[in-house]
Design a protein around this motif. Structure first.
Motif, PDB file in Angstrom:
ATOM      1  N   ALA A  20      43.966   7.639  -4.299  1.00 14.63           N
ATOM      2  CA  ALA A  20      42.666   7.590  -3.615  1.00 14.63           C
ATOM      3  C   ALA A  20      42.800   6.880  -2.275  1.00 14.63           C
ATOM      4  O   ALA A  20      42.271   7.348  -1.251  1.00 14.63           O
ATOM      5  N   ALA A  21      43.497   5.746  -2.259  1.00 17.54           N
ATOM      6  CA  ALA A  21      43.671   4.992  -1.016  1.00 17.54           C
ATOM      7  C   ALA A  21      44.443   5.809   0.014  1.00 17.54           C
ATOM      8  O   ALA A  21      44.082   5.847   1.200  1.00 17.54           O
ATOM      9  N   GLY A 533      47.276  13.799 -13.997  1.00 16.58           N
ATOM     10  CA  GLY A 533      45.837  13.677 -14.228  1.00 16.58           C
ATOM     11  C   GLY A 533      45.258  12.502 -13.457  1.00 16.58           C
ATOM     12  O   GLY A 533      44.180  12.601 -12.850  1.00 16.58           O
ATOM     13  N   ALA A 534      45.982  11.380 -13.455  1.00 18.94           N
ATOM     14  CA  ALA A 534      45.554  10.217 -12.672  1.00 18.94           C
ATOM     15  C   ALA A 534      45.541  10.549 -11.186  1.00 18.94           C
ATOM     16  O   ALA A 534      44.616  10.177 -10.451  1.00 18.94           O
ATOM     17  N   TYR A 535      46.567  11.277 -10.741  1.00 12.07           N
ATOM     18  CA  TYR A 535      46.653  11.680  -9.340  1.00 12.07           C
ATOM     19  C   TYR A 535      45.449  12.539  -8.946  1.00 12.07           C
ATOM     20  O   TYR A 535      44.777  12.275  -7.939  1.00 12.07           O
ATOM     21  N   PHE A 536      45.169  13.552  -9.756  1.00 14.20           N
ATOM     22  CA  PHE A 536      44.028  14.427  -9.454  1.00 14.20           C
ATOM     23  C   PHE A 536      42.710  13.647  -9.439  1.00 14.20           C
ATOM     24  O   PHE A 536      41.829  13.920  -8.629  1.00 14.20           O
ATOM     25  N   SER A 537      42.568  12.695 -10.330  1.00 14.13           N
ATOM     26  CA  SER A 537      41.322  11.931 -10.380  1.00 14.13           C
ATOM     27  C   SER A 537      41.159  11.057  -9.140  1.00 14.13           C
ATOM     28  O   SER A 537      40.043  10.868  -8.638  1.00 14.13           O
ATOM     29  N   GLY A 538      42.268  10.495  -8.647  1.00 16.37           N
ATOM     30  CA  GLY A 538      42.194   9.720  -7.420  1.00 16.37           C
ATOM     31  C   GLY A 538      41.800  10.575  -6.233  1.00 16.37           C
ATOM     32  O   GLY A 538      40.984  10.160  -5.391  1.00 16.37           O
ATOM     33  N   LEU A 539      42.353  11.792  -6.155  1.00 19.20           N
ATOM     34  CA  LEU A 539      41.942  12.732  -5.103  1.00 19.20           C
ATOM     35  C   LEU A 539      40.464  13.079  -5.221  1.00 19.20           C
ATOM     36  O   LEU A 539      39.738  13.146  -4.214  1.00 19.20           O
ATOM     37  N   ASN A 543      37.866  12.374  -2.277  1.00 18.00           N
ATOM     38  CA  ASN A 543      37.161  13.514  -1.685  1.00 18.00           C
ATOM     39  C   ASN A 543      35.654  13.392  -1.842  1.00 18.00           C
ATOM     40  O   ASN A 543      34.894  13.851  -0.990  1.00 18.00           O
ATOM     41  N   ARG A 544      35.228  12.777  -2.951  1.00 22.96           N
ATOM     42  CA  ARG A 544      33.787  12.578  -3.143  1.00 22.96           C
ATOM     43  C   ARG A 544      33.224  11.689  -2.023  1.00 22.96           C
ATOM     44  O   ARG A 544      32.150  11.964  -1.465  1.00 22.96           O
ATOM     45  N   CYS A 551      33.419  13.854   6.139  1.00 23.89           N
ATOM     46  CA  CYS A 551      34.718  13.899   6.832  1.00 23.89           C
ATOM     47  C   CYS A 551      35.425  15.209   6.545  1.00 23.89           C
ATOM     48  O   CYS A 551      35.930  15.856   7.454  1.00 23.89           O
ATOM     49  N   ILE A 552      35.502  15.570   5.231  1.00 19.50           N
ATOM     50  CA  ILE A 552      36.122  16.830   4.838  1.00 19.50           C
ATOM     51  C   ILE A 552      35.382  17.364   3.634  1.00 19.50           C
ATOM     52  O   ILE A 552      34.556  16.684   3.037  1.00 19.50           O
ATOM     53  N   GLY A 553      35.726  18.582   3.214  1.00 23.14           N
ATOM     54  CA  GLY A 553      35.156  19.146   2.007  1.00 23.14           C
ATOM     55  C   GLY A 553      35.944  18.699   0.793  1.00 23.14           C
ATOM     56  O   GLY A 553      36.974  18.042   0.902  1.00 23.14           O
TER      57      GLY A 553
END
Length: 557
Positions: A20-21, A533-539, A543-544, A551-553
């Motif tokens: 996420a960071a 799964g952790a990686y996708f959740s951070g993204l 993104n939210r 900033c982006i979609g």
């Protein structure tokens, strides 16, 4: 008038938090949009990823595998940073694990044909539960198996464990006309049915470590078909899983990751007045209190702590507290979802000082699969401790390593954490002795069905040429670590994928303020329990926020 940048605080410097960071800082147009801070309660980054060294080899104390290289973002990063090749030996660096030797308690090497038939049954049952096998691809007999397995009581509340056992019962029903004959020399300790059940139990124990469910009777059957596996082989990372974490963290500005900052309380605003926080004397709506007495205010907090820590917070006996408490729907989801303990035990073999050939024999130690008597059997070896009896295997971490590895789950994993090294060494040594030091490799009865082989040379060489001794051990201790309180999540009986979605919802609910966001493997409905799964959740959570500030979609890439 100076406009303050939104302050985003990420709790936890593991895969989800650092992903996420990384996304928030490196996305085009967003680098200067946020005041970003990652607070980590421990003294290192990585969370449940912890690459270490033991016996001169690189090992993983936590996350070990890239589960399928086809489409895995972890594999993609590992390729980009050249982490898949190393001159230093590392855990599972070769195909050694493809050739197991299966031995039943008291030293009887099992014929591969028997092991393979039960292994194939178990795999077919798992493939069906996971939706990988369709009815039209099955034989009439197999269709009967699976219909029988899922008919009793319906699918609602069905556990994976009960489904598997129903499958084994159906298999036996179809084979009941076959002659029952006993093997095992004096006392006739094994029959074909007992061996088949014990081999099946060995695979159940492997599945316990895959899922972290201490008992498969507590693992929800229906959720298995929702779980998504990437295609392709499963591999380990030559330079260590920590290299992925370090790559994600490398783009962040110096000082943005603060170690030793354990959060004790998160105060948030369930209701806002005119879009502003109230009661803090600050415009930032979230107040973090740390165990050292310091505080920090934030506009947005991404919580990436483990499900185990969230569960402890609900019990208020440890963990992290929310004020006001989390909504009842989120607390109930946290309570229903499963979070188990899996630990690894590494043991370094040392040769006997009086045998020159001993080290060479140590390097020949096989991938040993252990088949135990049932816990209520009168034939079980009295000196094998209970915490070893659901350990499925003992093997070098690669073909020529002197480091052996065993996996433990559930109660056995927690017991391992409580034992002194000497107790562990004694228990493992007595177990190995029962399997490899028994001279009765040639069975006394007529082995007309070829269930066992009268040959144990692969292991006996290690035992006879030089006594097996351990110079040191190393164990993971995820269950009692206050920063984790377990290993990874699973969907327990009584919960469902909806609970994972509920856990992932930001707070306040139905609000645009996005004060508290949730990430981590336990918040991804189809890839829970994995690093990707952790990686996708951070993204997802990064993104939210990026979408929130236009900033982006939103896109998982």
């Amino acid at each position: 008038m100076v406009v303050k940048k939104p302050r985003v605080v990420i709790i936890g410097a593991g895969m989800a938090g650092l992903t996420a960071a990384n996304k928030l800082y490196s996305s085009a147009g967003s680098r200067d949009s946020f005041e970003l801070c990652v607070v980590e309660g421990g003294k290192r980054i990585g969370g449940r990823i912890n690459t270490s060294e033991f016996g001169g080899d690189r090992i993983e104390m936590g996350a070990t595998w890239i589960h399928g290289i086809g489409g895995s973002p972890i594999h993609k990063i590992a390729q980009e940073i050249n982490s898949l090749q190393s001159d230093q030996p590392w855990e599972c660096m070769d195909g050694f694990l493809d050739d197991p030797l299966t031995i039943a308690e008291n030293g009887y090497e099992l014929n591969p044909s028997l092991v393979d038939s039960i292994s194939a049954l178990f795999k077919k049952l798992m493939d069906f539960a996971q939706g990988k096998v369709k009815l039209e691809c099955l034989s009439n007999q197999e269709i009967e198996y699976f219909q029988h397995c899922t008919s009793t009581g319906g699918l609602e509340g069905l556990s994976l464990g009960s489904f598997l056992r129903e499958g084994l019962e159906a298999y036996w029903e179809s084979m009941k006309e076959k002659e029952e004959e006993k093997w095992g020399g004096k006392g006739k300790s094994w029959s074909r049915k007992l061996l088949e059940e014990a081999i099946f139990a060995m695979h159940e124990n492997i599945q316990r470590t895959y899922t972290s469910a201490g008992d498969l009777l507590g693992l929800d059957y229906n959720a298995e078909s929702e779980y998504v596996m990437f295609p392709g082989e499963e591999i380990t990372i030559a330079k260590g899983y920590l290299s992925i974490i370090e790559s994600l963290a490398s783009v962040l500005p110096a000082g943005s990751i603060q170690l030793g900052r354990k959060v004790s309380t998160i105060e948030w605003q369930a209701e806002m007045e005119n879009g502003h926080a109230h009661g803090h004397g600050t415009a930032r709506p979230v107040k973090l209190s740390f165990c050292d007495g310091s505080t920090m205010f934030a506009d947005h907090v991404i919580v990436t702590v483990s499900l185990g820590v969230l569960k402890a917070g609900i019990r208020e006996d440890s963990g992290m507290l929310f004020n006001p408490p989390l909504p009842s729907c989120k607390n109930e989801a946290i309570s229903r979802l499963g979070f188990g303990v899996v630990n690894k035990l590494f043991m370094q073999l040392s040769p006997s000082a009086t045998h020159d050939q001993a080290m060479e024999n140590v390097k020949k130690f096989p991938f040993l699969q252990m088949v135990f008597h049932r816990k209520d059997s009168k034939f079980k070896h009295p000196e094998i401790p209970w915490w070893m009896r659901r350990t499925a295997s003992l093997c070098p971490i690669y073909g020529k390593s002197s480091v052996l590895l065993s996996w433990f789950a559930g109660e056995e994993a927690l017991e391992l954490e409580s034992l002194e090294d000497e107790e562990i060494l004694d228990g493992v040594s007595k177990t190995i002795s029962s399997f490899v030091s028994n001279p009765r490799w040639q069975l006394e009865s007529s082995d007309s069905h070829g269930l066992c082989n009268g040959n144990g040379n692969a292991v006996a060489a290690c035992s006879n040429e030089g006594e097996l001794k351990f110079s040191k051990i190393l164990k993971s201790q995820w269950g009692n670590d206050p920063l984790f309180l377990g290993s990874y999540s699973y969907v327990a009986v009584g919960s469902s994928g909806k609970d994972i979605d509920t856990l992932a919802e930001p707070l306040p609910k139905n609000s645009s303020s996005l004060q508290i966001l949730f990430a981590g493997e336990a918040t991804h409905r189809t890839h829970y329990s994995t690093t990707h799964g952790a990686y996708f959740s951070g993204l997802r959570e990064a993104n939210r926020l990026l979408q929130h500030y236009e900033c982006i979609g939103v896109r998982e890439t």
